[in-house]
Design an enzyme around this catalytic site. Structure first.
Site, PDB file in Angstrom:
ATOM      1  N   HIS A   1      22.772  23.692  84.091  1.00  0.00           N
ATOM      2  CA  HIS A   1      23.930  24.602  84.140  1.00  0.00           C
ATOM      3  C   HIS A   1      25.109  24.063  83.328  1.00  0.00           C
ATOM      4  O   HIS A   1      26.261  24.369  83.614  1.00  0.00           O
ATOM      5  CB  HIS A   1      24.397  24.850  85.578  1.00  0.00           C
TER       6      HIS A   1
ATOM      7  N   SER B   1      38.018  22.614  57.301  1.00  0.00           N
ATOM      8  CA  SER B   1      38.615  23.931  57.464  1.00  0.00           C
ATOM      9  C   SER B   1      39.627  24.124  56.355  1.00  0.00           C
ATOM     10  O   SER B   1      40.298  23.184  55.948  1.00  0.00           O
ATOM     11  CB  SER B   1      39.297  24.018  58.828  1.00  0.00           C
TER      12      SER B   1
ATOM     13  N   LYS C   1      39.627  19.162  60.708  1.00  0.00           N
ATOM     14  CA  LYS C   1      38.330  19.648  61.195  1.00  0.00           C
ATOM     15  C   LYS C   1      37.128  19.001  60.510  1.00  0.00           C
ATOM     16  O   LYS C   1      37.169  18.639  59.355  1.00  0.00           O
ATOM     17  CB  LYS C   1      38.231  21.169  60.992  1.00  0.00           C
TER      18      LYS C   1
ATOM     19  N   GLU D   1      25.190  25.179  63.022  1.00  0.00           N
ATOM     20  CA  GLU D   1      25.541  26.566  63.372  1.00  0.00           C
ATOM     21  C   GLU D   1      24.696  27.565  62.585  1.00  0.00           C
ATOM     22  O   GLU D   1      24.254  28.585  63.110  1.00  0.00           O
ATOM     23  CB  GLU D   1      27.027  26.811  63.112  1.00  0.00           C
TER      24      GLU D   1
END
Ligand code: ARG
Length: 463
Positions: free
Chosen positions: A155, A276, A282, A289
């Site tokens: 979970h 970024s 970043k 992804e």
């Protein structure tokens, strides 16, 4: 197939229709396999006396020359010739008059089915190698960081301590099943349709056994109608590919989470991250992804082909031409995802300290304490309740369960206080090591020794 000559039709196809139905821009990918099939077919036609020895030799020479041009990128594909099969046949006939006899006893229907199966065989062999590479990288990383302990989650809540190697090996197992599924798909695809003609074989005495041997297929299709209508082998490939995609996506998701500041367990090498345009600090895990995102394409292609097939009457219908773009895209997506993932995982830098910090909360050993109480004779449900109460008491008094006094434990479970304390004693690292070692008797559990055995076995297997 109007462009092959006058024959049935008096007028050319409407330009819109021709453009709509053209496939040569994508099915030229099958060229090498189409040529191989043609060589085998011509050789067989020679053997049964349909072609003379000279004609066979001229055809084979012509096909070889075309292959060289294709490999060199010099072959001139003609849009007007619709697909790969007609392009190659027309080019052959231009060079070798006997080329006009090559299509004897053959249809594009058994031809395309044969080409696709030959292509798939090579494709899957490469995919399985790419899976092996990723498995090796995961095992290597597990070896390198075999001392690293981190929380295992259910979970997405910290559950119990595991080793990082154990976590990675979970993916090695998934990939092993994928590897088996792809092999399985390849084996079922290993049947030769050639000789099935358009749908009803041929009145010529084709020696299919000979063609089979020349092409290296395991067996020959037994029903000409099934053989030209069947695309199950592509569905199986797409299903296997979609599942690899799902596994890669889950791996990507774990790594994206673990490389966030919230977890901080690891980070990808710079070469596999992006900055970024706005936020200078970043370091984004874009490769992971994209792999996660591309799994959607793989699933989509499976559904596309199933949908194409579902309402088709026997046998060949032009709808089947829609198999290629989804299968080719799936193949490319699968391969590049596997390759990028292997390289990105290989670049991971692990922060053992951050992992240890996250796994150090003594509550992660609550189940181990309950197990100790069970060993001392308490029923598990009771033990679960006792430890649960201890966790609550600790929480309410603003402390942790390893700081509860023996008296508190005694009040919850008379005679058991020392047992609980033993499990929770020592520095986090010491008690975690003890907790993992306590699992060494259970096959499949993350004890250091058990995981090491698995790593060693995998290394041997993947060599
Ligand atoms: N380009 C076609 C395909 O991929 C080849 C088979 C064409 N057969 C036919 N009867 N029109 O499906």
């Amino acid at each position: 197939m109007r462009s092959a000559g006058k024959g049935r039709f008096s007028s050319p196809a409407d330009p819109k229709a021709a453009k709509f139905s053209r496939s040569v821009h994508f099915d030229q990918r099958l060229a090498r396999y189409d040529l191989r099939g043609s060589r085998a077919h011509a050789t067989m036609l020679g053997r049964i006396g349909v072609l003379t020895r000279k004609e066979v030799a001229a055809i084979v020479r012509g096909l070889d020359g075309m292959e060289r041009e294709i490999v060199a990128g010099k072959f001139r594909w003609k849009d007007s010739l619709e697909d790969v099969h007609m392009n190659l046949e027309a080019a052959l006939t231009e060079r070798v008059p006997a080329g006009a006899k090559l299509h004897t006893g053959r249809s594009r229907n058994d031809q395309v089915a044969t080409d696709l199966r030959l292509w798939l065989r090579d494709q899957i062999a490469g995919d399985r190698e790419a899976i092996r590479t990723l498995q090796r990288v995961l095992v290597g990383l597990g070896e390198k960081h075999r001392e690293v302990i981190l929380p295992g989650y259910t979970h997405l809540q910290r559950g119990q301590p595991v080793t990082l190697a154990h976590h990675f090996l979970a993916y090695v197992e998934m990939l092993e099943r994928d590897h088996g599924r792809l092999l399985d798909a390849a084996q079922r695809a290993d049947v030769m349709p050639l000789g099935s003609g358009a749908l009803a074989g041929s009145t010529l005495k084709l020696n299919r056994e000979m063609t089979r041997k020349l092409l290296g297929f395991g067996s020959i299709s037994k029903n000409s109608m099934d053989a030209v209508a069947d695309r199950d082998f592509l569905v199986e490939y797409l299903a296997a590919a979609a599942l690899v995609g799902v596994h890669l996506s889950r791996l990507a998701e774990d790594l994206i989470l673990f490389s966030s500041a919230e977890f901080g367990f690891m980070r990808f090498g710079e070469a596999f991250t992006t900055g970024s345009s706005l936020m200078p600090q970043k370091r984004n895990p874009d490769m992971a992804e994209l792999v996660r995102g591309k799994s959607g394409r793989l699933m989509g292609h499976l559904v596309s082909l199933l949908t194409v097939l579902k309402g088709l009457p026997l046998t060949y219908n032009r709808d089947l031409q829609e198999d290629k773009e989804c299968v080719f895209d799936a193949a490319d997506t699968l391969r590049s995802s596997l390759e990028v993932m292997a390289a990105a995982v290989d670049s991971l830098e692990v922060d053992a300290g951050a992992c240890l910090y996250a796994v150090s909360a003594p509550e992660l050993l609550a189940t181990d304490v309950a197990d100790a109480l069970v060993r001392a004779g308490l029923p598990f449900r009771k033990a679960h309740q006792v430890v649960g109460a201890a966790v609550r008491q600790a929480e309410e008094s603003g402390t942790r369960i390893d700081r509860l006094s023996e008296q508190v434990w005694e009040s919850l479970a008379p005679g058991m206080g020392r047992l609980a304390e033993e499990i929770l004693a020592g520095s986090p690292l010491m008690r975690l090591k003890k907790a993992l070692q306590a699992r060494s008797a259970v096959v499949g559990a993350p004890s250091f020794s058990g995981v090491q055995k698995e790593l060693t076995q995998w290394k041997k297997r993947l060599r």
